[in-house]
Each structure stands twice: as structure tokens, then as C-alpha cells.
Scaffold this active site. Structure first.
Site, PDB file in Angstrom:
ATOM      1  N   SER A   8       0.860  -1.186   0.000  1.00 60.05           N
ATOM      2  CA  SER A   8       0.000   0.000   0.000  1.00 60.05           C
ATOM      3  C   SER A   8       0.896   1.235   0.000  1.00 60.05           C
ATOM      4  CB  SER A   8      -0.894   0.004   1.251  1.00 60.05           C
ATOM      5  OG  SER A   8      -1.650   1.197   1.270  1.00 60.05           O
ATOM      6  N   ASP A  35      -3.560   4.073  -3.806  1.00 60.27           N
ATOM      7  CA  ASP A  35      -4.840   4.626  -3.372  1.00 60.27           C
ATOM      8  C   ASP A  35      -4.986   6.048  -3.899  1.00 60.27           C
ATOM      9  OD1 ASP A  35      -5.984   2.492  -1.800  1.00 60.27           O
ATOM     10  OD2 ASP A  35      -4.380   2.831  -0.343  1.00 60.27           O
ATOM     11  N   GLY A 144      -9.863   5.241   3.410  1.00 62.22           N
ATOM     12  CA  GLY A 144      -9.380   6.615   3.546  1.00 62.22           C
ATOM     13  C   GLY A 144      -8.099   6.751   4.345  1.00 62.22           C
ATOM     14  N   GLY A 147      -3.610   2.464   9.065  1.00 63.32           N
ATOM     15  CA  GLY A 147      -3.398   2.375  10.511  1.00 63.32           C
ATOM     16  C   GLY A 147      -4.659   2.275  11.345  1.00 63.32           C
ATOM     17  N   ASP A 175      -7.907  -5.722   1.966  1.00 65.23           N
ATOM     18  CA  ASP A 175      -7.276  -4.399   2.116  1.00 65.23           C
ATOM     19  C   ASP A 175      -7.658  -3.787   3.459  1.00 65.23           C
ATOM     20  OD1 ASP A 175      -5.948  -2.019   1.678  1.00 65.23           O
ATOM     21  OD2 ASP A 175      -7.414  -1.238   0.260  1.00 65.23           O
ATOM     22  N   GLY A 176      -6.640  -3.498   4.290  1.00 64.60           N
ATOM     23  CA  GLY A 176      -6.869  -2.802   5.553  1.00 64.60           C
ATOM     24  C   GLY A 176      -6.490  -3.628   6.760  1.00 64.60           C
ATOM     25  N   GLY A 197       0.118  -2.654   4.642  1.00 67.46           N
ATOM     26  CA  GLY A 197       0.352  -1.245   4.952  1.00 67.46           C
ATOM     27  C   GLY A 197       1.159  -1.102   6.218  1.00 67.46           C
TER      28      GLY A 197
HETATM   29  O1  LIG Z   1      -6.850   1.129   1.967  1.00 64.40           O
HETATM   30  C1  LIG Z   1      -6.190   1.646   2.789  1.00 64.40           C
HETATM   31  C2  LIG Z   1      -6.744   2.761   3.586  1.00 64.40           C
HETATM   32  O2  LIG Z   1      -8.025   3.042   3.181  1.00 64.40           O
HETATM   33  C3  LIG Z   1      -4.774   1.213   2.976  1.00 64.40           C
HETATM   34  O3  LIG Z   1      -4.322   0.562   1.809  1.00 64.40           O
HETATM   35  C4  LIG Z   1      -4.607   0.251   4.120  1.00 64.40           C
HETATM   36  O4  LIG Z   1      -5.411   0.607   5.202  1.00 64.40           O
HETATM   37  C5  LIG Z   1      -3.158   0.200   4.554  1.00 64.40           C
HETATM   38  O5  LIG Z   1      -2.913  -0.820   5.480  1.00 64.40           O
HETATM   39  P1  LIG Z   1      -2.899  -0.623   7.082  1.00 64.40           P
HETATM   40  O6  LIG Z   1      -4.335  -0.533   7.482  1.00 64.40           O
HETATM   41  O7  LIG Z   1      -2.217  -1.880   7.562  1.00 64.40           O
HETATM   42  O8  LIG Z   1      -2.122   0.604   7.394  1.00 64.40           O
END
Ligand SMILES: O=C(CO)[C@H](O)[C@H](O)COP(=O)(O)O
Length: 220
Positions: A8, A35, A144, A147, A175-176, A197
Site C-alpha cells: 500500500s 490509493d 481513507g 493504521g 485491504d486494511g 500497509g
Molecule cells: O486502503 C487503505 C486505507 O483506506 C490502505 O491501503 C490500508 O489501510 C493500509 O494498510 P494498514 O491498514 O495496515 O495501514
């Protein structure tokens, strides 16, 4: 076990983007997740068309372009004209009046069409689009910001999608807040790839190649 790992890039060090892209490429990342945000569909600004073009120039790895913008159809040609056949474009169905028109533009241009599903969006809402996309990006945080905390109710949606994918032609991506325990739980069930991420990849004082190898060697 075979699964894909995506970086990411909104979590990367923008002051050293060239170095980041080179290290991730050498470290074995499968693709770059970009993104694109407009400050309207999501309450943030992240990467832009120019960032996407720069990363495409610096690495032969495919791009995952995640359009977190209102009415992507108004701007899709700008992005598609700078992408290659191996690149994926995800749109959020809620951001467009006629999302299948936008998906058709992605298909006509030869890129891989995908939809991103927000935590609050049901599988039923996007059912017809599942028939025309190749990839479904399941958001396990609200879109958006990096973290954030994992939203556990998303797991049930993944289970539903895994069952549907048996009779359709799409793969599921995460994702996330992607952590090692989520990969251990969901890769064996059939989730094809994971966007990494701040939770697992960036800001860890560890070479990216080492982190990626550690993930690939997880015990299932
Ligand atoms: O889509 C996203 C935010 O909307 C990011 O790609 C994702 O959240 C990044 O990973 P992490 O949550 O581990 O920081």
C-alpha cells in the site's frame, strides 16, 4: 501456499519514493497498490495520477489502482491511458451512478476490472457486478486512512464471497489492517492476495525483502 502480496504505497516514505519502489521490487512484492483519493469520497488525500505514473516508470511490477473518488467515470480515461494490460483498476460501486459502465470502460481498455467493497456494503448490493469483475477488494477498515483497527464483521462477508466465487470468475483480495494472523486464517480459505500497509510492512525498521520472506514462510 500461493498468495499475492501488495504494497500500500500511501504508507511509503514519499520523500524516498524511488528507493522505496526499488527496495520493494527487489524484495519480491507482487504489485503496487495505489490509493487515489479526492478528499470527497473519502476524508483524505493520498496518491495522484502522477504518483501512479512515476511508480509505473520505476518498476516492472503490476499496479493495483484503487479509485477512492466520486464518479470515477469522469476521470477513468486519464488513468486507463497510462496503464498496462497487467494492471488492475478497482472502483467503489457506491461512488458512481452506473458503476457497470465504468467497469466496462476498464474492460474495453484491456485492464483488469475490480470492485472495492466497503465494510458497510453488502455482497447482495454488488451481486450483479461480481459477474463482470475479475477481482474483489474487501475493505476490512473504512476507506481513507491507513493504521485503523480491523473490523471483525467483515469476516462474514469474505465467507460469503468465497462461496460465490466457486461459480464465478473473480478472486478475493484483502485491504486494511492486514496482519499475519489474518493471512494465516484467510489464505488457506482462498483469499488470493493481501494489501500490506502500516500493520505489517511499513515503518518497521526491517528490510522489506525480509518482511516479505517472513510472510511467505508463515506456518499454516
Ligand atoms: O486502503 C487503505 C486505507 O483506506 C490502505 O491501503 C490500508 O489501510 C493500509 O494498510 P494498514 O491498514 O495496515 O495501514
Amino acid at each position: 501456499m500461493q498468495f499475492e502480496l501488495m504494497a500500500s504505497m500511501m504508507c511509503a516514505d514519499y520523500g524516498n519514493l524511488e528507493k522505496e519502489v526499488k527496495e520493494l521490487t527487489a524484495g519480491g512484492i507482487d504489485s503496487f497498490h495505489i490509493d487515489i483519493m479526492d478528499g470527497r469520497y473519502v476524508p483524505n488525500f493520498a496518491m495522484s495520477l502522477n504518483d501512479m505514473k512515476y511508480i509505473a516508470k520505476e518498476s516492472p511490477k503490476p499496479l493495483d489502482v484503487h479509485m477512492m473518488i466520486e464518479h470515477p467515470n469522469n476521470r477513468i480515461d486519464l488513468f486507463l491511458s497510462n496503464l498496462r494490460k497487467e494492471d488492475t483498476v478497482y472502483i467503489h460501486p457506491e461512488a458512481e451512478y452506473h458503476p457497470s459502465t465504468t467497469l466496462q470502460s476498464i474492460i474495453n481498455a484491456g485492464m483488469i476490472p475490480g470492485i472495492a467493497i466497503n465494510p458497510g456494503t453488502s455482497v447482495e448490493t454488488v451481486m450483479e457486478m461480481l459477474r463482470i469483475v475479475k477481482k474483489v477488494l474487501v475493505m476490512s477498515v473504512n476507506p481513507g486512512n491507513a493504521g485503523q483497527m480491523y473490523l471483525p464483521y467483515v469476516g462474514r462477508k469474505i465467507t460469503k464471497l468465497l462461496a460465490l466465487k466457486e461459480d464465478m470468475d473473480f478472486e478475493i483480495y484483502w485491504d486494511g489492517a492486514c496482519s499475519a494472523d489474518k493471512i494465516i486464517e484467510f489464505a488457506p480459505k482462498g483469499v488470493k492476495g493481501f494489501v500490506l500497509g502500516t500493520t505489517l510492512l511499513f515503518g518497521k525498521d526491517k528490510p522489506y525483502g525480509e518482511t516479505l520472506n517472513n510472510i511467505r514462510e508463515l506456518k499454516f
